[in-house]
Design an enzyme around this catalytic site. Structure first.
Site, mmCIF file in Angstrom:
data_model
loop_
_atom_site.group_PDB
_atom_site.id
_atom_site.type_symbol
_atom_site.label_atom_id
_atom_site.label_comp_id
_atom_site.label_asym_id
_atom_site.label_seq_id
_atom_site.Cartn_x
_atom_site.Cartn_y
_atom_site.Cartn_z
ATOM 1 N N CYS A 121 19.539 -37.607 -54.343
ATOM 2 C CA CYS A 121 19.247 -39.083 -54.479
ATOM 3 C C CYS A 121 19.816 -39.632 -55.706
ATOM 4 O O CYS A 121 20.153 -41.038 -55.903
ATOM 5 C CB CYS A 121 17.865 -39.585 -54.289
ATOM 6 N N HIS A 270 17.787 -47.143 -55.734
ATOM 7 C CA HIS A 270 17.998 -46.268 -54.631
ATOM 8 C C HIS A 270 17.078 -46.613 -53.457
ATOM 9 O O HIS A 270 15.851 -47.070 -53.805
ATOM 10 C CB HIS A 270 17.689 -44.718 -55.088
ATOM 11 N N ASN A 300 17.211 -43.943 -45.564
ATOM 12 C CA ASN A 300 17.862 -43.400 -47.189
ATOM 13 C C ASN A 300 18.981 -42.621 -46.574
ATOM 14 O O ASN A 300 18.842 -41.650 -46.059
ATOM 15 C CB ASN A 300 16.509 -42.524 -47.456
HETATM 16 O O1 UT7 Z 1 14.579 -39.897 -51.973
HETATM 17 C C1 UT7 Z 1 13.376 -39.409 -51.879
HETATM 18 C C2 UT7 Z 1 12.952 -39.200 -50.301
HETATM 19 N N1 UT7 Z 1 11.696 -39.342 -50.129
HETATM 20 C C3 UT7 Z 1 10.715 -40.263 -50.362
HETATM 21 O O2 UT7 Z 1 11.159 -41.132 -50.916
HETATM 22 C C4 UT7 Z 1 9.430 -40.028 -49.747
HETATM 23 C C5 UT7 Z 1 8.406 -40.807 -50.588
HETATM 24 N N2 UT7 Z 1 7.085 -40.776 -49.485
HETATM 25 C C6 UT7 Z 1 6.983 -41.504 -48.770
HETATM 26 O O3 UT7 Z 1 7.455 -42.358 -48.504
HETATM 27 C C7 UT7 Z 1 5.546 -41.154 -47.791
HETATM 28 O O4 UT7 Z 1 5.030 -40.170 -48.511
HETATM 29 C C8 UT7 Z 1 5.860 -40.810 -46.505
HETATM 30 C C9 UT7 Z 1 6.445 -42.240 -45.830
HETATM 31 C C10 UT7 Z 1 7.062 -39.838 -46.150
HETATM 32 C C11 UT7 Z 1 4.589 -40.288 -45.757
HETATM 33 O O5 UT7 Z 1 3.515 -41.419 -45.830
HETATM 34 P P1 UT7 Z 1 2.113 -40.838 -46.110
HETATM 35 O O6 UT7 Z 1 1.307 -41.956 -45.998
HETATM 36 O O7 UT7 Z 1 2.265 -40.007 -47.252
HETATM 37 O O8 UT7 Z 1 1.882 -39.891 -44.700
HETATM 38 P P2 UT7 Z 1 1.413 -38.319 -44.901
HETATM 39 O O9 UT7 Z 1 2.422 -37.396 -45.013
HETATM 40 O O10 UT7 Z 1 0.011 -38.071 -45.586
HETATM 41 O O11 UT7 Z 1 1.067 -38.180 -43.439
HETATM 42 C C12 UT7 Z 1 -0.082 -39.059 -42.882
HETATM 43 C C13 UT7 Z 1 -0.048 -38.682 -41.287
HETATM 44 C C14 UT7 Z 1 0.371 -37.122 -40.971
HETATM 45 O O12 UT7 Z 1 -0.767 -36.973 -39.737
HETATM 46 P P3 UT7 Z 1 -2.278 -36.265 -39.790
HETATM 47 O O13 UT7 Z 1 -1.924 -34.708 -40.670
HETATM 48 O O14 UT7 Z 1 -2.859 -37.134 -40.865
HETATM 49 O O15 UT7 Z 1 -2.476 -36.063 -38.481
HETATM 50 C C15 UT7 Z 1 1.576 -36.737 -40.522
HETATM 51 O O16 UT7 Z 1 1.833 -35.927 -39.743
HETATM 52 O O17 UT7 Z 1 0.920 -39.337 -40.624
HETATM 53 C C16 UT7 Z 1 1.702 -38.214 -39.720
HETATM 54 N N3 UT7 Z 1 3.284 -38.631 -39.955
HETATM 55 C C17 UT7 Z 1 3.757 -39.546 -38.843
HETATM 56 N N4 UT7 Z 1 3.103 -40.209 -37.867
HETATM 57 C C18 UT7 Z 1 4.060 -40.946 -37.047
HETATM 58 C C19 UT7 Z 1 4.306 -38.240 -40.899
HETATM 59 N N5 UT7 Z 1 5.345 -38.872 -40.303
HETATM 60 C C20 UT7 Z 1 5.130 -39.829 -39.162
HETATM 61 C C21 UT7 Z 1 6.034 -40.506 -38.430
HETATM 62 N N6 UT7 Z 1 5.257 -41.000 -37.365
HETATM 63 N N7 UT7 Z 1 7.305 -40.557 -38.658
#
Ligand code: UT7
Length: 343
Positions: A121, A270, A300
């Site tokens: 990135c 970004h 992204n």
């Molecule tokens: O250039 C760098 C690129 N990366 C980034 O910028 C990522 C930065 N981080 C983020 O944007 C966030 O951490 C995310 C959007 C990726 C994830 O959000 P979060 O609030 O941190 O969610 P989490 O990973 O803690 O997941 C919460 C729940 C999980 O389910 P359980 O285990 O609580 O049942 C995930 O499996 O949300 C679930 N989940 C989804 N649900 C529906 C993860 N992805 C999805 C999805 N749709 N696409």
């Protein structure tokens, strides 16, 4: 010493649009528009057709950037291409682009150097710093800098991979960095990395410390297990570090060129996650009108996000000559960077 300024911009996204709802209905991923949009701001992204790769996307963006700079491909002195999704393991996609631009044979042959930058990135900012150094040292006068990604062909588009695969899209952005005697251009660039977090956002595919570097089946074909094949991301760690690093990097770049955050007319951040950029804007007290975004349309696109945004805002008339522009990025590595440009 000449200054280095951006004399042209261009961008390209493949035509196929995939909405958040399409991820659910077409790919069968257990997700929803609400989940993705609320956490990231993403509404849709573009996916390349089967057979289309990174150098091809880069070529489209490059041709647009050359047109905007009023240059022909053979007037370039060097190519820097940033990508985490190169066409081949090796060689890099930069040489494929050099060939695609008609510089490897025929009337316009020109064996310009082609450098691939592998900084995910932050790849565009790292590449910009290389181009800036080359131009300001007098080594080259016209340097092409491209960020291009074909993410969709390497995403785990199943429920297992939804945390990563719902974030990324394909696209390319390009700029031409040119020498000028005018008092304008790239004023300061600040780069950083912290390899302690290399495993927090990575796609390993193989283990080069082992022989063979991927397990083989009895016919000698490679067998890569899902935990190695697909990208791994510790989302919350990435989020937290991104806000801190982008904020700090912008302040460092300002300090290096004796300017202030308040003097900056437009920020091109970004586009990883709208919420990350909103936090950065809040910490630096930036008015929303100075912080354009396009993540809702493209997701992204990693190395391509900043040049794509610069090109869009320039074409819309929002980014104008004479403006002071602040760039910042953060991503896998972790790596990060920022730049201040008098456009
Ligand atoms: O250039 C760098 C690129 N990366 C980034 O910028 C990522 C930065 N981080 C983020 O944007 C966030 O951490 C995310 C959007 C990726 C994830 O959000 P979060 O609030 O941190 O969610 P989490 O990973 O803690 O997941 C919460 C729940 C999980 O389910 P359980 O285990 O609580 O049942 C995930 O499996 O949300 C679930 N989940 C989804 N649900 C529906 C993860 N992805 C999805 C999805 N749709 N696409």
């Amino acid at each position: 010493m000449p200054n280095a300024y951006i004399s042209g911009t261009g961008s390209y996204v493949p035509p196929r649009v995939v909405t958040n709802e399409d991820l659910r209905t077409e790919f069968g991923i257990d997700t929803s528009h609400e989940w993705i949009h609320k956490r990231t701001g993403i509404e849709e992204r573009h996916f390349a057709a089967d057979g289309v790769g990174t150098a091809e996307l880069a070529e489209h963006a490059t041709r647009a950037a050359l047109e905007s700079a009023g240059l022909e491909a053979h007037e370039l002195d060097a190519i820097v291409l940033a990508t985490l999704s190169p066409d081949y393991h090796f060689p890099g996609s930069g040489v494929l682009l050099q060939h695609r631009l008609g510089l490897s044979e025929g009337d316009n042959v020109k064996f310009v150097p082609a450098l691939d930058v592998r900084n995910q990135c932050s790849g565009f900012l790292y590449s910009l710093s290389v181009a800036n150094g080359w131009v300001r040292s007098g080594m080259y006068k016209q340097v092409l800098v491209v960020g291009a990604e074909t993410h969709s062909h390497a995403l785990d588009l199943t429920t297992r991979g939804r945390t990563v695969s719902s974030l990324f899209g394909d696209g390319a952005g390009a700029v031409v960095v040119s020498a000028t005697e005018e008092d304008r251009g790239i004023r300061g660039i600040y780069l950083g990395s912290n390899g302690k977090f290399a495993d927090a956002l990575c796609q390993k595919i193989w283990d080069i410390s082992r022989f063979p570097y991927v397990p083989l089946d009895e016919d000698g074909g490679g067998l890569v297990a899902p935990d190695m094949l697909w990208a791994h991301m510790e989302g919350r760690t990435v989020f937290r570090n991104a806000v801190q690093a982008m904020t700090g990097a912008l302040m460092e770049a300002c300090k290096a060129c004796e300017t202030t955050i308040a003097d900056i007319d437009m920020f091109a951040f970004h586009q990883a996650n709208m919420r990350i950029n909103e936090y950065v804007a809040k910490m630096l007290e930036l008015p929303a009108e100075k912080v354009p975004h396009n993540i809702h349309k493209y997701g992204n696109t990693t190395a391509a996000t900043i040049p794509l945004l610069l090109d869009e805002t320039r074409r819309e008339g929002r980014l104008k000559d004479g403006m002071k522009v602040g760039l910042a990025a953060f991503g896998s590595g972790f790596t990060w960077g920022s730049a201040i440009i008098d456009w």
